[in-house]
Design a protein around this motif. Structure first.
Motif, PDB file in Angstrom:
ATOM      1  N   LEU A 132       0.834  -1.219   0.031  1.00  0.00           N
ATOM      2  CA  LEU A 132      -0.003  -0.073  -0.031  1.00  0.00           C
ATOM      3  C   LEU A 132       0.858   1.349   0.002  1.00  0.00           C
ATOM      4  N   ASP A 133       0.271   2.445  -0.414  1.00  0.00           N
ATOM      5  CA  ASP A 133       0.886   3.683  -0.303  1.00  0.00           C
ATOM      6  C   ASP A 133       0.091   4.548   0.695  1.00  0.00           C
ATOM      7  N   ILE A 134       0.782   5.226   1.426  1.00  0.00           N
ATOM      8  CA  ILE A 134      -0.009   6.416   2.121  1.00  0.00           C
ATOM      9  C   ILE A 134       0.707   7.690   1.933  1.00  0.00           C
ATOM     10  N   PHE A 135      -0.162   8.631   1.424  1.00  0.00           N
ATOM     11  CA  PHE A 135       0.536   9.896   0.598  1.00  0.00           C
ATOM     12  C   PHE A 135       0.400  10.894   1.877  1.00  0.00           C
ATOM     13  N   LYS A 136       1.325  11.970   1.504  1.00  0.00           N
ATOM     14  CA  LYS A 136       1.584  12.930   2.464  1.00  0.00           C
ATOM     15  C   LYS A 136       0.096  13.784   2.646  1.00  0.00           C
ATOM     16  N   ASN A 137       0.046  13.920   3.679  1.00  0.00           N
ATOM     17  CA  ASN A 137      -1.355  14.655   4.395  1.00  0.00           C
ATOM     18  C   ASN A 137      -2.554  13.714   4.190  1.00  0.00           C
ATOM     19  N   GLU A 138      -2.248  12.255   4.285  1.00  0.00           N
ATOM     20  CA  GLU A 138      -3.790  11.400   4.469  1.00  0.00           C
ATOM     21  C   GLU A 138      -3.943  11.251   5.719  1.00  0.00           C
ATOM     22  N   TYR A 139      -5.320  10.772   6.026  1.00  0.00           N
ATOM     23  CA  TYR A 139      -5.683  10.396   7.480  1.00  0.00           C
ATOM     24  C   TYR A 139      -6.348   8.997   7.426  1.00  0.00           C
ATOM     25  N   VAL A 140      -5.612   8.161   7.877  1.00  0.00           N
ATOM     26  CA  VAL A 140      -5.832   6.811   7.415  1.00  0.00           C
ATOM     27  C   VAL A 140      -6.166   6.308   8.953  1.00  0.00           C
ATOM     28  N   ALA A 141      -7.347   5.128   9.020  1.00  0.00           N
ATOM     29  CA  ALA A 141      -7.805   4.346   9.995  1.00  0.00           C
ATOM     30  C   ALA A 141      -7.222   3.176   9.780  1.00  0.00           C
ATOM     31  N   LEU A 142      -6.714   2.422  10.188  1.00  0.00           N
ATOM     32  CA  LEU A 142      -6.394   0.690  10.129  1.00  0.00           C
ATOM     33  C   LEU A 142      -7.314   0.038  11.179  1.00  0.00           C
ATOM     34  N   MET A 143      -8.116  -0.709  10.659  1.00  0.00           N
ATOM     35  CA  MET A 143      -8.871  -1.678  11.378  1.00  0.00           C
ATOM     36  C   MET A 143      -8.699  -3.129  11.062  1.00  0.00           C
ATOM     37  N   GLY A 144      -9.502  -3.990  11.798  1.00  0.00           N
ATOM     38  CA  GLY A 144      -9.494  -5.301  11.654  1.00  0.00           C
ATOM     39  C   GLY A 144      -9.675  -5.969  12.776  1.00  0.00           C
ATOM     40  N   PRO A 145     -10.134  -7.322  12.899  1.00  0.00           N
ATOM     41  CA  PRO A 145     -10.420  -8.153  14.008  1.00  0.00           C
ATOM     42  C   PRO A 145      -9.063  -8.373  14.778  1.00  0.00           C
ATOM     43  N   SER A 146      -9.149  -8.721  16.194  1.00  0.00           N
ATOM     44  CA  SER A 146      -8.035  -8.998  16.900  1.00  0.00           C
ATOM     45  C   SER A 146      -7.323 -10.130  16.471  1.00  0.00           C
ATOM     46  N   GLY A 147      -6.057 -10.055  16.182  1.00  0.00           N
ATOM     47  CA  GLY A 147      -5.263 -11.117  15.607  1.00  0.00           C
ATOM     48  C   GLY A 147      -4.875 -10.826  14.147  1.00  0.00           C
ATOM     49  N   SER A 148      -5.567  -9.914  13.621  1.00  0.00           N
ATOM     50  CA  SER A 148      -5.405  -9.575  12.073  1.00  0.00           C
ATOM     51  C   SER A 148      -4.059  -9.022  11.579  1.00  0.00           C
ATOM     52  N   GLY A 149      -3.490  -8.651  12.497  1.00  0.00           N
ATOM     53  CA  GLY A 149      -2.027  -8.179  12.485  1.00  0.00           C
ATOM     54  C   GLY A 149      -1.695  -6.754  12.356  1.00  0.00           C
TER      55      GLY A 149
END
Ligand code: ADP
Ligand code: ADP
Length: 232
Positions: free
Chosen positions: A28-45
């Motif tokens: 994945l790429d995250i660019f300058k001035n992005e606002y990202v939430a990372l989600m996922g079930p417990s144990g997903s990494g």
């Protein structure tokens, strides 16, 4: 311009002879001035990925370029240098030094950066004002509420002008009203040009971000623009 560039990131833990693959090819790429939430079930990494993004751990395979530095194969010393320069961390437990005042806590990263005391104080006060704690800078963590402690931690994360703010469950210890206040601060930080990545398992919290990435079983399950993100 990519702040984060990940290419086929794999991470396994080895328990004796047994390999436990946790990240199974994350790109994945995250660019300058992005606002990202990372989600996922417990144990997903999520924690494993955050540790790699934060240069606290290196991948088993794959490439990670952080603000132009290829950090995937760096040794611990170099990794620590890049980490100190490029990343501001915010944690669920605040991780403030209990004996230091708010001001002194915020100034810590500037000591490592070799900034003189006068400038440290000025910049720390400026950051505390930015997070709405201008008058309470002489207070110690035990004299501040949870929300105020998290503001101090956010000011500390910002003070060295990092290219990336990484927050791991930053509202996990706060009531829902205070959580919204803290998310508003992240929104303001993003609006002033910062790149923010936060881990949360709460949908309501993730809805504050502009982009939501979901991990499942070590791969990206979805990556979408969040139409419901609050206007700035
Ligand atoms: P999440 O943050 O999404 O809950 P983690 O990245 O913490 O996921 O964990 C993913 C998997 O990796 C889990 O099965 C966990 O037990 C395992 N794991 C995490 N860290 C280690 C470690 N240091 N050693 C061995 N296994 C680990
Ligand atoms: P989170 O609540 O963020 O998912 P965890 O409670 O899963 O975190 O893990 C806390 C810490 O323990 C992390 O640093 C993680 O890498 C480590 N860890 C998790 N699972 C294991 C495991 N099976 N063996 C060793 N360390 C682990």
């Amino acid at each position: 311009k990519s702040v984060i560039h990940l290419e086929g990131i794999r991470k396994s833990y080895f328990l004796g002879k047994n390999e436990l693959p946790v990240l199974k090819g994350v790109s994945l790429d995250i660019f300058k001035n992005e606002y990202v939430a990372l989600m996922g079930p417990s144990g997903s990494g999520k924690s494993t990925l955050m540790n790699i993004l934060g240069c606290l751990d290196t991948p088993t395979a794959g490439k990670y370029v952080l603000s132009g530095h290829d950090v995937s194969k760096m040794e611990d010393n170099d990794l620590a240098t890049v980490r100190g320069k490029e990343i501001g961390f915010v944690f669920q437990q605040f991780n403030l030094m209990p004996r230091l005042t708010a001001l002194e806590n915020v100034a810590i990263p500037l000591i490592y950066a070799g900034i003189n005391k006068k400038e440290r104080t000025e910049r720390a006060i400026m950051m505390l004002e930015k997070v709405g704690l201008g008058e309470r800078y002489k207070h110690k963590p035990n004299e501040l509420s949870g929300g105020q402690c998290q503001r101090v931690a956010i000011a500390r994360a910002l003070v060295n002008n990092p290219s990336l703010i990484l927050a791991d469950e930053p509202t996990g210890n706060l009531d829902s009203k205070t959580s919204v206040e803290i998310m508003d601060i992240f929104g303001a930080i993003h609006a002033s040009g910062n790149t923010v990545v936060l881990v949360t398992h709460e949908e309501d919290i993730a809805e504050h971000a502009k982009r939501v990435i979901r991990l499942r079983d070590g791969v990206i399950e979805s990556d979408r623009i969040n139409q419901k993100a609050p206007a700035l």
